[in-house]
Design a protein around this motif. Structure first.
Motif, PDB file in Angstrom:
ATOM      1  N   UNK A 153     -25.755 -10.630  10.987  1.00 49.45           N
ATOM      2  CA  UNK A 153     -25.964 -11.727  11.924  1.00 49.45           C
ATOM      3  C   UNK A 153     -26.401 -11.210  13.295  1.00 49.45           C
ATOM      4  N   UNK A 154     -27.195 -12.040  13.986  1.00 50.05           N
ATOM      5  CA  UNK A 154     -27.621 -11.662  15.332  1.00 50.05           C
ATOM      6  C   UNK A 154     -26.514 -11.990  16.327  1.00 50.05           C
ATOM      7  N   UNK A 155     -26.354 -11.158  17.323  1.00 51.93           N
ATOM      8  CA  UNK A 155     -25.366 -11.430  18.356  1.00 51.93           C
ATOM      9  C   UNK A 155     -25.831 -10.764  19.649  1.00 51.93           C
ATOM     10  N   UNK A 156     -25.230 -11.167  20.723  1.00 53.94           N
ATOM     11  CA  UNK A 156     -25.497 -10.509  22.007  1.00 53.94           C
ATOM     12  C   UNK A 156     -24.180 -10.410  22.769  1.00 53.94           C
ATOM     13  N   UNK A 157     -23.720  -9.194  23.026  1.00 57.22           N
ATOM     14  CA  UNK A 157     -22.471  -9.026  23.774  1.00 57.22           C
ATOM     15  C   UNK A 157     -22.816  -8.805  25.241  1.00 57.22           C
ATOM     16  N   UNK A 158     -22.077  -9.448  26.107  1.00 56.09           N
ATOM     17  CA  UNK A 158     -22.372  -9.308  27.541  1.00 56.09           C
ATOM     18  C   UNK A 158     -21.418  -8.321  28.211  1.00 56.09           C
ATOM     19  N   UNK A 159     -20.139  -8.410  27.842  1.00 59.51           N
ATOM     20  CA  UNK A 159     -19.142  -7.589  28.538  1.00 59.51           C
ATOM     21  C   UNK A 159     -18.279  -6.842  27.525  1.00 59.51           C
ATOM     22  N   UNK A 160     -17.688  -5.772  28.019  1.00 63.88           N
ATOM     23  CA  UNK A 160     -16.784  -4.979  27.176  1.00 63.88           C
ATOM     24  C   UNK A 160     -15.353  -5.115  27.674  1.00 63.88           C
ATOM     25  N   UNK A 161     -14.448  -5.363  26.739  1.00 66.08           N
ATOM     26  CA  UNK A 161     -13.021  -5.324  27.043  1.00 66.08           C
ATOM     27  C   UNK A 161     -12.429  -4.252  26.117  1.00 66.08           C
ATOM     28  N   UNK A 162     -11.534  -3.446  26.631  1.00 67.45           N
ATOM     29  CA  UNK A 162     -10.843  -2.467  25.795  1.00 67.45           C
ATOM     30  C   UNK A 162      -9.404  -2.949  25.636  1.00 67.45           C
ATOM     31  N   UNK A 163      -8.917  -2.962  24.403  1.00 64.92           N
ATOM     32  CA  UNK A 163      -7.577  -3.468  24.130  1.00 64.92           C
ATOM     33  C   UNK A 163      -6.887  -2.479  23.186  1.00 64.92           C
ATOM     34  N   UNK A 164      -5.622  -2.198  23.442  1.00 66.19           N
ATOM     35  CA  UNK A 164      -4.924  -1.255  22.554  1.00 66.19           C
ATOM     36  C   UNK A 164      -3.419  -1.324  22.693  1.00 66.19           C
ATOM     37  N   UNK A 165      -2.768  -1.220  21.565  1.00 69.06           N
ATOM     38  CA  UNK A 165      -1.368  -0.826  21.546  1.00 69.06           C
ATOM     39  C   UNK A 165      -1.459   0.689  21.365  1.00 69.06           C
ATOM     40  N   UNK A 166      -1.383   1.399  22.469  1.00 69.27           N
ATOM     41  CA  UNK A 166      -1.788   2.811  22.464  1.00 69.27           C
ATOM     42  C   UNK A 166      -0.847   3.708  21.671  1.00 69.27           C
ATOM     43  N   UNK A 198       0.821  -1.218   0.000  1.00 63.96           N
ATOM     44  CA  UNK A 198       0.000   0.000   0.000  1.00 63.96           C
ATOM     45  C   UNK A 198       0.852   1.264   0.000  1.00 63.96           C
ATOM     46  N   UNK A 199       2.179   1.076  -0.082  1.00 64.94           N
ATOM     47  CA  UNK A 199       3.098   2.205  -0.066  1.00 64.94           C
ATOM     48  C   UNK A 199       2.782   3.117   1.132  1.00 64.94           C
ATOM     49  N   UNK A 200       2.608   2.476   2.278  1.00 58.49           N
ATOM     50  CA  UNK A 200       2.173   3.202   3.480  1.00 58.49           C
ATOM     51  C   UNK A 200       3.323   3.982   4.109  1.00 58.49           C
ATOM     52  N   UNK A 201       3.051   5.250   4.427  1.00 61.94           N
ATOM     53  CA  UNK A 201       4.044   6.072   5.121  1.00 61.94           C
ATOM     54  C   UNK A 201       3.654   6.208   6.580  1.00 61.94           C
ATOM     55  N   UNK A 202       4.544   5.775   7.476  1.00 58.46           N
ATOM     56  CA  UNK A 202       4.265   5.852   8.911  1.00 58.46           C
ATOM     57  C   UNK A 202       4.151   7.318   9.339  1.00 58.46           C
ATOM     58  N   UNK A 203       3.120   7.618  10.133  1.00 54.83           N
ATOM     59  CA  UNK A 203       2.961   8.988  10.627  1.00 54.83           C
ATOM     60  C   UNK A 203       3.358   9.042  12.103  1.00 54.83           C
ATOM     61  N   UNK A 204       4.490   9.724  12.308  1.00 54.29           N
ATOM     62  CA  UNK A 204       5.028   9.843  13.662  1.00 54.29           C
ATOM     63  C   UNK A 204       4.025  10.543  14.579  1.00 54.29           C
ATOM     64  N   UNK A 205       3.329  11.536  14.015  1.00 53.10           N
ATOM     65  CA  UNK A 205       2.436  12.336  14.858  1.00 53.10           C
ATOM     66  C   UNK A 205       1.250  11.520  15.385  1.00 53.10           C
ATOM     67  N   UNK A 206       0.975  10.368  14.762  1.00 53.96           N
ATOM     68  CA  UNK A 206      -0.085   9.487  15.265  1.00 53.96           C
ATOM     69  C   UNK A 206       0.490   8.329  16.092  1.00 53.96           C
ATOM     70  N   UNK A 207       1.765   8.408  16.420  1.00 52.51           N
ATOM     71  CA  UNK A 207       2.376   7.369  17.263  1.00 52.51           C
ATOM     72  C   UNK A 207       2.334   5.998  16.618  1.00 52.51           C
ATOM     73  N   UNK A 208       2.613   5.935  15.311  1.00 53.34           N
ATOM     74  CA  UNK A 208       2.461   4.664  14.593  1.00 53.34           C
ATOM     75  C   UNK A 208       3.708   3.781  14.695  1.00 53.34           C
TER      76      UNK A 208
END
Ligand code: SAM
Length: 319
Positions: A142-155, A17-27
């Protein structure tokens, strides 16, 4: 072998994709398969969970999350990455890509759209779905039912604190938050009273959650390598906080003042803080009444002692 494969895949997508890393977005994209797996396992994701991922990048971690969770909503600010994600993760039918700045996204509203509106797994409050109802995924139908929330990130490290504080202070109904942060920040988040790293971040995090360092991650595990080492921290959020201040705003103001002027005694630091209407003398007397030295500094007080001080000063201010 395995470690190489995430590295290879990342290089291949960046090139294609000829992707250029953007430092300002902490990539800095994580390319260590072992660490990716540790993030997923320490997140305790089940097939009933909604996962909100912050900053999916090219989606390496996202794919793992989609395999483990019921639904994944991934928030990405970089439009170029959003385009890439739509193509490379088109087979992930339980994934929704949200283009935007995580600091501006209504995370409680997003969770409620999936039926998660409190940490108990009940979905009955307003804005959410009824407990028995199943929602229909706009992506797959599709039908689904979520019970709990987890937050995950490489911030993105440039906004670590606002993201974490936003999650806690807006009462985003997450059961667990697992994040990659700078090692130095991980040390501060988990520091105990009296240690060198103990400060306002330790107290702010530990008021809402029990943080634990899962693993240390060297800079070489990322593409491109950042200048700092990192660590994965997992936080189980309290359903019932062990320490609860009567006036949370006052507690925060006291902690901010205490560590803003670290070398000063608490009485002096609070006496100099215009937003806390108490005199030096009043703070000194209150500390003594709580069995603490009148000349105590902030770094010697535990979270519980800070809360006791805040409660006593709140009564005094109100009187
Ligand atoms: N999750 C990927 C990984 O582990 O390889 C990428 C992590 S990279 C450290 C941080 C990601 O957050 C980047 O994709 C970046 O574009 C994104 N990002 C930066 N600021 C953001 C913001 N304010 N809101 C949403 N995403 C953001």
């Amino acid at each position: 072998m395995e470690k190489q494969s995430a590295y290879r895949k990342t290089s291949e997508i960046v090139r294609r994709y000829d992707f250029n890393f953007r430092k300002r977005f902490g990539q800095n994209f994580l390319t260590d398969e072992g660490v990716l797996q540790q993030i997923v396992s320490s997140s305790h994701i089940t097939e009933n969970d909604l996962v909100i991922e912050i900053g999916p990048g090219i989606g390496t971690l996202t794919r793992y999350l989609c395999e483990a969770a019921c639904q994944v909503a991934a928030i990405e600010i970089d439009r170029d990455l959003v385009k890439i994600l739509h193509e490379t993760l088109s087979d992930c039918k339980n994934l929704r890509i949200v283009e935007g700045d995580v600091l501006k996204v209504n995370l409680c509203g997003l969770a409620a759209e999936y039926g998660v509106s409190d940490t108990s797994g009940s979905t009955a409050s307003s804005g959410g779905l009824s407990h028995e109802a199943a929602a229909v995924s706009p992506e797959s139908g599709q039908a689904f039912r979520c019970r709990h929330l987890k937050v995950v990130a490489n911030l993105p490290y440039y906004i670590t604190t606002p993201i974490l504080m936003g999650l806690f202070e807006q009462h985003v109904p997450a059961e667990r938050v697992t994040v990659m942060v700078q090692k130095e920040v991980a040390d501060r988040m988990t520091a105990r009273c009296g240690s060198r790293d103990y400060g306002s971040l330790s107290l702010a995090v530990q008021y809402y959650a029990r943080p634990e360092i899962v693993t240390l991650v060297p800079a070489s595990s990322f593409m491109p390598s950042p200048k700092v080492d990192s660590a994965v921290v997992t936080m189980q959020l309290y359903k019932d906080k062990p320490v609860q201040a009567k006036d949370e705003q006052l507690l925060k103001a006291i902690i901010r003042a205490a560590f803003g002027q670290r070398r000063k005694t608490l009485s002096n630091a609070l006496g100099n803080a215009p937003q806390i209407p108490v005199t030096r003398d009043q703070t000194a007397k209150t500390l003594t009444a709580l069995g603490l030295p009148a000349s105590a500094r902030g770094e010697t007080l535990s979270l519980q002692q800070f809360a006791q001080l805040a409660d006593a000063l709140a009564d005094l201010i109100r009187a």
